[in-house]
Design a protein around this motif. Structure first.
Motif, short mmCIF file in Angstrom:
data_model
loop_
_atom_site.label_atom_id
_atom_site.label_comp_id
_atom_site.label_asym_id
_atom_site.label_seq_id
_atom_site.Cartn_x
_atom_site.Cartn_y
_atom_site.Cartn_z
N VAL A 137 0.84 -1.19 0.00
CA VAL A 137 0.00 0.00 0.00
C VAL A 137 0.88 1.25 0.00
O VAL A 137 2.08 1.19 0.29
CB VAL A 137 -0.94 0.03 1.24
N ALA A 178 -4.20 6.36 1.65
CA ALA A 178 -3.41 5.41 2.45
C ALA A 178 -2.27 6.17 3.09
O ALA A 178 -1.38 6.66 2.39
CB ALA A 178 -2.89 4.26 1.59
N TRP A 181 -2.77 2.61 10.39
CA TRP A 181 -3.02 2.99 8.99
C TRP A 181 -4.41 3.61 8.85
O TRP A 181 -5.32 3.27 9.61
CB TRP A 181 -2.90 1.77 8.06
N ASP A 224 -7.94 3.09 0.55
CA ASP A 224 -7.29 1.86 0.12
C ASP A 224 -7.09 0.89 1.28
O ASP A 224 -7.14 -0.33 1.10
CB ASP A 224 -5.93 2.18 -0.52
N ILE A 225 -6.85 1.42 2.46
CA ILE A 225 -6.64 0.58 3.64
C ILE A 225 -7.94 -0.16 3.97
O ILE A 225 -7.92 -1.37 4.24
CB ILE A 225 -6.18 1.42 4.84
N ALA A 275 -8.48 -2.85 1.46
CA ALA A 275 -7.56 -3.96 1.71
C ALA A 275 -8.10 -4.88 2.80
O ALA A 275 -8.09 -6.11 2.67
CB ALA A 275 -6.18 -3.43 2.10
N LEU A 327 0.45 -4.81 6.24
CA LEU A 327 0.47 -3.73 5.25
C LEU A 327 1.90 -3.21 5.12
O LEU A 327 2.52 -2.84 6.11
CB LEU A 327 -0.46 -2.61 5.67
N ARG A 346 5.22 -1.37 -7.89
CA ARG A 346 3.88 -1.95 -7.83
C ARG A 346 3.66 -3.07 -8.84
O ARG A 346 2.97 -4.03 -8.55
CB ARG A 346 2.82 -0.85 -8.01
N ALA A 372 -2.76 0.12 -4.12
CA ALA A 372 -1.97 1.34 -3.92
C ALA A 372 -2.29 2.38 -4.98
O ALA A 372 -1.41 2.78 -5.74
CB ALA A 372 -0.48 0.99 -3.92
#
Length: 372
Positions: free
Chosen positions: A71, A79, A87, A91-92, A95, A111, A119, A138
């Motif tokens: 991430v 993120a 975090w 995006d977190i 995830a 993470l 990536r 990410a």
């Protein structure tokens, strides 16, 4: 004298089968059908789509002790790693949503900060060495070039678009990339927008982290920053409301977000590399999120991280407020099924996403994806 006549063979009734012979025939038929069933089951299973459990086995998720996810760590609202080590960001939340579908609770999710250029190959530092993460979530835009580089993308989980930010005291307007002609503009090193900026006469250059570009903007060393609107929104919000996000940026000045009328959608996807079974499981998780009326994780992630930022970023839209249409993955509910059946409440194949009338009616300025 009458003589009794013997019945002819033609009129003699045929003796009926004995109960024992009928029983033997029934047993024989049962044996034949059983043998056929046993022979056909492997064929049916091989020809039909897999079950979710089989996908978990193929993806290597069975018995796995931890799930490694790459991430970003410097994008407020998307993120970012908090001072205490936690975090926060859209995006977190996505995830953790996907990890939960894969039967990993938060304590088993690791993470790892990942750089933009890493990536595609899914490389991230972990315990003083680089490891290959299971997936990358990410702010990774889906592009053909990245697919050729080895990325295997899930269906998109967020739609946004390219935009530009400047300091609030800079003269405007910036309504297209052409308005940046002759100006110094920073973007991500891996972004495809550098070439486009140079074509319109801007002095374009890249940095490994978008936060480095924003720091240079605050310091007056660059005139503008361009990348995806959902990424830039957090920096704009933090510049106007210091309590919105913890930040390590210095010399922070108010920023302004410009809508440059970018027509293409930036479609963020999850990269699982060569693990196509894991890609299918990610798509199943996104499908469950989009089609299950009781599953509000995506909506809550959007509300908690993106929706409330909109007033700070007008006139630019932060991101589309509806989860993109997911890809339907064919799976069997039971091992013996030949064909996949739709799960309850999950309709058939998705229809292509329809762009809003506002976006569809815009003139075609800056038509190339920023590929951030």
């Amino acid at each position: 004298m009458n003589q009794e006549t013997e019945p002819s063979a033609a009129t003699t009734a045929a003796p009926s089968s004995s109960p024992r012979s009928r029983q033997l025939r029934l047993v024989a038929l049962t044996v034949v059908l059983t043998v056929l069933a046993v022979a056909l089951v492997p064929v049916v299973l091989n020809l039909g789509p897999p079950t979710r459990d089989e996908l978990m086995e193929r993806a290597g998720m069975k018995g796995k002790r931890e799930l490694l996810i790459g991430v970003k760590d410097d994008q407020p609202g998307i993120a970012s790693q908090l001072p205490g080590g936690g975090w926060r960001g859209f995006d977190i939340d996505v995830a953790y949503m996907i990890a939960s579908y894969l039967d990993f609770d938060r304590s088993k999710v690791v993470l790892l900060p990942i750089e933009s250029e890493d990536r595609a190959r899914r490389q991230a530092p972990y315990n003083d060495r680089f490891v290959t993460v299971d997936m990358v979530i990410a702010s990774y835009s889906v592009t053909d070039e990245r697919t050729r580089e080895g990325a295997t993308f899930s269906a998109p989980y967020l739609h946004t678009e390219q935009s530009v930010i400047t300091r609030a005291d800079e003269p405007g307007p910036v309504s297209s990339l052409e308005d940046l002609r002759g100006r110094r503009v920073c973007t991500l090193t891996t972004s495809t927008s550098q070439a486009r900026l140079r074509e319109v006469g801007a002095e374009a250059y890249g940095r490994n982290k978008i936060s480095e570009c924003v720091q240079e903007l605050h310091d007056g060393r660059t005139d503008a920053v361009t990348t995806d609107a959902a990424i830039l929104a957090g920096f704009v919000t933090a510049s106007q409301d210091p309590d919105a996000f913890p930040t390590t940026l210095k010399n922070v000045k108010p920023l302004r977000h410009w809508d440059i009328g970018s027509s293409p959608q930036e479609r963020w996807g999850v990269n699982t590399g060569p693990n196509t079974a894991l890609r299918d499981l990610v798509d199943l998780a996104l499908h469950a999120s989009a089609k299950d009326d009781e599953n509000k994780v995506w909506e809550e992630a959007y509300d908690d991280n993106l929706r409330w930022q909109q007033p700070f970023n007008r006139p630019q839209s932060v991101a589309e407020e509806q989860q993109p249409e997911p890809r339907k993955v064919e799976v069997r509910q039971w091992p013996w099924e030949r064909f996949a059946l739709p799960l309850p409440g999950h309709p058939g194949p998705p229809t292509p996403p329809v762009r809003s009338a506002a976006r569809a009616g815009r003139p075609g300025r800056g038509r190339r994806s920023s590929g951030c």
